[in-house]
Design a protein around this motif. Sequence first.
Motif, short mmCIF file in Angstrom:
data_model
loop_
_atom_site.label_atom_id
_atom_site.label_comp_id
_atom_site.label_asym_id
_atom_site.label_seq_id
_atom_site.Cartn_x
_atom_site.Cartn_y
_atom_site.Cartn_z
N ASP A 53 44.24 12.62 30.74
CA ASP A 53 45.45 11.99 30.19
C ASP A 53 46.47 13.01 29.70
O ASP A 53 47.64 12.70 29.51
CB ASP A 53 45.09 11.06 29.01
N LEU A 54 46.02 14.23 29.46
CA LEU A 54 46.93 15.25 28.93
C LEU A 54 47.83 15.82 30.03
O LEU A 54 48.99 16.13 29.80
CB LEU A 54 46.12 16.37 28.27
N PHE A 55 47.25 15.95 31.21
CA PHE A 55 48.01 16.59 32.30
C PHE A 55 48.13 15.67 33.50
O PHE A 55 47.13 15.15 33.99
CB PHE A 55 47.32 17.89 32.73
N ALA A 56 49.37 15.50 33.99
CA ALA A 56 49.56 14.71 35.21
C ALA A 56 49.36 15.60 36.43
O ALA A 56 48.86 15.17 37.46
CB ALA A 56 50.97 14.13 35.21
N ASP A 57 49.70 16.87 36.28
CA ASP A 57 49.67 17.82 37.38
C ASP A 57 48.22 18.27 37.69
O ASP A 57 47.49 18.68 36.78
CB ASP A 57 50.53 19.03 36.96
N GLN A 58 47.82 18.20 38.96
CA GLN A 58 46.43 18.52 39.32
C GLN A 58 46.08 19.98 39.02
O GLN A 58 44.98 20.28 38.54
CB GLN A 58 46.17 18.17 40.79
N GLY A 59 47.03 20.86 39.24
CA GLY A 59 46.78 22.29 38.98
C GLY A 59 46.46 22.52 37.51
O GLY A 59 45.51 23.26 37.17
N MET A 60 47.21 21.87 36.61
CA MET A 60 46.97 22.01 35.17
C MET A 60 45.62 21.39 34.81
O MET A 60 44.87 21.92 34.00
CB MET A 60 48.08 21.33 34.35
N ARG A 61 45.34 20.23 35.44
CA ARG A 61 44.05 19.57 35.17
C ARG A 61 42.88 20.48 35.52
O ARG A 61 41.90 20.56 34.80
CB ARG A 61 43.92 18.30 36.00
N ASP A 62 43.02 21.19 36.65
CA ASP A 62 41.95 22.10 37.06
C ASP A 62 41.77 23.22 36.05
O ASP A 62 40.65 23.59 35.69
CB ASP A 62 42.25 22.69 38.45
N GLN A 63 42.90 23.73 35.56
CA GLN A 63 42.80 24.81 34.55
C GLN A 63 42.16 24.28 33.26
O GLN A 63 41.35 24.95 32.63
CB GLN A 63 44.19 25.36 34.22
N ALA A 64 42.55 23.05 32.87
CA ALA A 64 41.97 22.46 31.65
C ALA A 64 40.48 22.21 31.84
O ALA A 64 39.67 22.44 30.94
CB ALA A 64 42.71 21.16 31.31
N LEU A 74 51.47 23.99 26.33
CA LEU A 74 52.74 24.71 26.13
C LEU A 74 53.19 25.36 27.44
O LEU A 74 54.36 25.32 27.80
CB LEU A 74 52.61 25.76 25.03
N GLN A 75 52.21 25.92 28.14
CA GLN A 75 52.51 26.56 29.42
C GLN A 75 53.10 25.54 30.41
O GLN A 75 54.08 25.81 31.08
CB GLN A 75 51.20 27.12 29.96
N SER A 76 52.50 24.35 30.43
CA SER A 76 52.98 23.33 31.37
C SER A 76 54.38 22.84 31.00
O SER A 76 55.08 22.26 31.81
CB SER A 76 52.02 22.15 31.43
N LEU A 77 54.79 23.07 29.75
CA LEU A 77 56.12 22.66 29.30
C LEU A 77 57.12 23.82 29.40
O LEU A 77 58.20 23.77 28.83
CB LEU A 77 56.06 22.16 27.85
#
Length: 442
Positions: free
Chosen positions: A77-88, A131-134
Amino acid sequence: MIVLKFGGTSLGTPERMKGVAALVNQIQEQKIVVLSAVSGTTNALVALSDALRKGASEQAQSALQALRKHYDQYIDDLFADQGMRDQASAVIDKYFHELRRLTSQPFSEQIQKVIVVQGELISTNLFSLLLQSLDSPGHLLPAIDFMYLNEAGEPDIPVIKTRLQPLLKKSEGATYVTQGFICRNADGGTDNLKRGGSDYTATLIGAAMSANEVQIWTDIDGMHNNDPRVVDNTHPIHRLSFDEAGELAYFGAKILHPNCIIPAQLHNVPVRIKNTMSPESEGTLITSQRDPKGAKAIAAKGNITAIKVKSSRMINAYGFLRKIFEVFEKYKTSIDMITTSEIAVSLTVDDDTMLTQIVEEIKPFGTVEVDKDQAIICVVGDFISESQGVGTVIFKALEDVRLRMISFGGSKNNISILIDGSSKEEALKRLNDHLFASVPLD
Ligand code: ASP
Ligand code: MG
């Protein structure tokens, strides 16, 4: 520089964590963001280590699995972007791998200390990714590199300053992110600043760096003038002195860690309490400024044990109190309230772990009576010019309540009364009516 601390409920959902990022990004000044663990995590980790201590390793493993599931959902729910989700996901994998490693080792108190701080490592790493994703990246500062406890187990501000300063080299408006609660002890091991310790982290950093302000962002719009769970129509107190806030933090107003005012007061750094759910509310500003306006707040602390020692040998005797205090010192039990008469002394403690041993050792000094389930009601304010008036109102308000001990004069900011725990709520309500709702004195 400004220090902003966000508690667990402020990060309790992915939406709230995003709200925190938005709040942080509005501030242009250089800032250090101190984060607690996402709400519920530290409790879960404490329960998990309790299970390990008892040898219930299956229970611990299933608790770990439940927590992992919670975080898998959280990052989705925090990240819509798949790349960010993978990092999380990689962050979550790393810390749960560490937790599994720790839980499969033979249990020790040191392992427990490492387990309970994993929540802050997770929250700060996720927040950094956010923060990085923003497109407003922050710099992650591992608290273990600078937050230091000395041999006495006390945070050492000069050492914290020496270790932290060289890490803050980024440009003017930089955002740093660090973990609350976590520290390193004098033996070099991972340790923590006790439950609720992230507030303490924030004021220690504020003191070490002479920050312009420490902001404690929580889920209530400031320190209230009474316990909102018990009394209707409480209101936030907009200004408090360090002394008043210190008394309130200790006596039951659970908003702040009881020690966190000390570094701010020593280094004269203002502390502002703000509400993440309602950022426009004024909150409470705590500074060195005193405002001698009489009673400002009422707080209560339950589960208090009173110990009375009665002896005619106390008359004109010196050293009597010292002998009694030495017993408490020996068992590392701190005394909250104390009152004396010519032949008796009454003390209170909120930690009764060593009570049996203490009572055994003070028996030779007199007759000992123990009353459990007592409550300290504490009226906080600046009573320099008004003590007489306030005393009259307090006694009138509590005329139907049995008073067990009364203490005034220890500080100018506190009148404490010990009563039976069962009268606590009634006393809070009656004092509220008389001190703040102007009930006439007949
Ligand atoms: N996470 C820690 C606790 O729950 C520290 C804090 O939140 O202040 O006690
Ligand atoms: Mg807290």
